[in-house]
Design a protein around this motif. Structure first.
Motif, short mmCIF file in Angstrom:
data_model
loop_
_atom_site.label_atom_id
_atom_site.label_comp_id
_atom_site.label_asym_id
_atom_site.label_seq_id
_atom_site.Cartn_x
_atom_site.Cartn_y
_atom_site.Cartn_z
N SER A 134 1.96 6.32 -7.25
CA SER A 134 0.84 7.07 -7.82
C SER A 134 0.97 8.57 -7.57
CB SER A 134 -0.48 6.57 -7.22
OG SER A 134 -0.68 5.21 -7.53
N SER A 135 2.03 8.99 -6.87
CA SER A 135 2.27 10.41 -6.60
C SER A 135 3.72 10.72 -6.96
CB SER A 135 2.00 10.72 -5.12
OG SER A 135 0.71 10.31 -4.73
N HIS A 193 1.00 3.95 -3.15
CA HIS A 193 0.62 5.36 -3.04
C HIS A 193 1.74 6.27 -3.53
CE1 HIS A 193 -3.35 5.50 -1.16
NE2 HIS A 193 -3.00 4.44 -0.44
N THR A 207 0.82 -1.22 0.00
CA THR A 207 0.00 0.00 0.00
C THR A 207 0.85 1.26 0.00
OG1 THR A 207 -1.76 -1.17 1.18
CG2 THR A 207 -1.83 1.24 1.21
#
Length: 365
Positions: A147-148, A144, A140
């Motif tokens: 994705s950033s 994240h 996770t």
């Protein structure tokens, strides 16, 4: 086959069995779901699987190459978009086969390696994209971050500046400064991952999928009929057909005269149609099953018909007729391609064997 920049599976250094893929392997495969199967792989097999998958994307690449193992410099599999290799545009696929999802602490050292490539070897370019591929995906936290891209870059630069992990603490001041500058100027959206479901689905388009996972072969596309004009690849088997016609019909002496003969002409057209059906099956096999599988089918059919072909017959045309009949009726069961092979394919394979001088219809010709 080479189609433009497309690379044939035969050009790749992927290990595969010397024997043909069997019907049982293609239909049933291992008795595990594909996601479970890939979890049983060791790191080397995982890299081979990724290379197979990348080959399915070969329309994007001039060449796909695996570098896994010690000294891979952070590149397990590369997809090169030009013939300049690392000096041109390329994509990096980094396989990590762990029993857990990937975390940032696993990713940082791998990301450092890809920045050190152009830092230490200026001719190398950073990849256009860098994809982590793991059987249990990204954790996770790492998902994240990936994705950033802006946050991912910031966190990576923190590692460059202060990490005490081995690869970072061993950087000398020159390399550290160069990595910092390159990373600062890089768009970190280049980093991503390939999810397992997409990986397996795309792997279906490779010749290796049925051998790994079973499930049968995909449907064959419709095959085109023979061209109007006879091509050079047809001359041997058609000449042998003419010799057989000549024994029965004295006026047939050439392919052209056979084409216009009231009986031989219709028969010859059917044989051409069968030949091109078999050629289409050869192409299908090249793209959908392991190397050697089509050749295995040819050999199996040859074994089934050779006694008939070598027996005594009134003339060559009868020898041909009996051989083709035996080919259609032969009980073939071990080759994966039997699932998608029709009677016309079997007759066409006999003409392929004639083309290869393994079968003939008039012995003294």
């Amino acid at each position: 086959m080479e189609d433009g920049n497309r690379v044939s599976v035969r050009d790749l250094q992927i290990p595969y069995p010397a024997s043909a893929l069997t019907a049982s392997q293609a239909e049933h495969g291992p008795r595990l779901a594909p996601r479970k199967v890939i979890q049983t792989y060791d790191p080397d097999e995982w890299e081979i699987f990724i290379e197979e998958w990348a080959n399915g994307l070969s329309s994007k690449y001039v060449r796909v190459q695996r570098f896994g193992g010690s000294g891979d410099r952070g590149v397990d599999v590369a997809g090169f978009k030009t013939d300049r290799g690392f000096e041109g545009e390329w994509d990096c696929f980094q396989g990590k086969h762990y029993d857990k999802s990937l975390t940032p602490s696993i990713a940082w050292p791998e990301m450092l390696k890809v920045f050190l490539l152009p830092v230490r070897t200026p001719a190398y370019k950073l990849p256009s994209s860098y994809s982590f591929i793991a059987p249990r995906g990204l954790g996770t936290h790492l998902a994240h971050l990936v994705s950033s891209p802006t946050e991912l870059r910031a966190k990576f630069l923190e590692q460059v500046e202060s990490s005490t992990a081995k690869p970072f603490r061993e950087l000398d001041s020159k390399d550290r400064s160069a990595v910092r500058a390159l990373a600062t100027a890089t768009d970190f959206s280049m980093f991503g991952s390939v999810e397992v479901l997409a990986l397996i689905d795309q792997h279906r388009m490779t010749p290796y999928h049925s051998a790994r996972f079973g499930g049968g072969l995909p449907a064959r596309p419709a095959s085109e009929g023979p061209p109007q004009e006879v091509g050079p690849q047809e001359l041997v088997y058609l000449t042998k057909l003419v010799h057989a016609y000549q024994e029965r019909y004295s006026t047939v002496a050439t392919i052209a005269s056979a084409e216009v003969h009231d009986k031989a002409g219709v028969h010859l057209q059917r044989q051409r149609e069968s030949f091109f059906r078999a050629e289409a099956l050869r192409t299908f096999a090249r793209d959908r099953v392991l190397p050697n599988t089509f050749e295995g089918l040819q050999n199996e059919l040859f074994d089934a018909v050779i006694e008939t072909a070598e027996a005594e017959h009134p003339d060559g045309l009868e020898r041909l007729r009996r051989t083709l009949e035996q080919a259609v009726n032969a009980q073939l069961s071990t080759n994966a391609l039997i699932q998608v092979t029709e009677p016309a394919d079997r007759r066409g394979i006999c003409h392929q064997l004639a083309n290869d001088d393994r079968l003939t219809w008039v012995a003294d010709k």
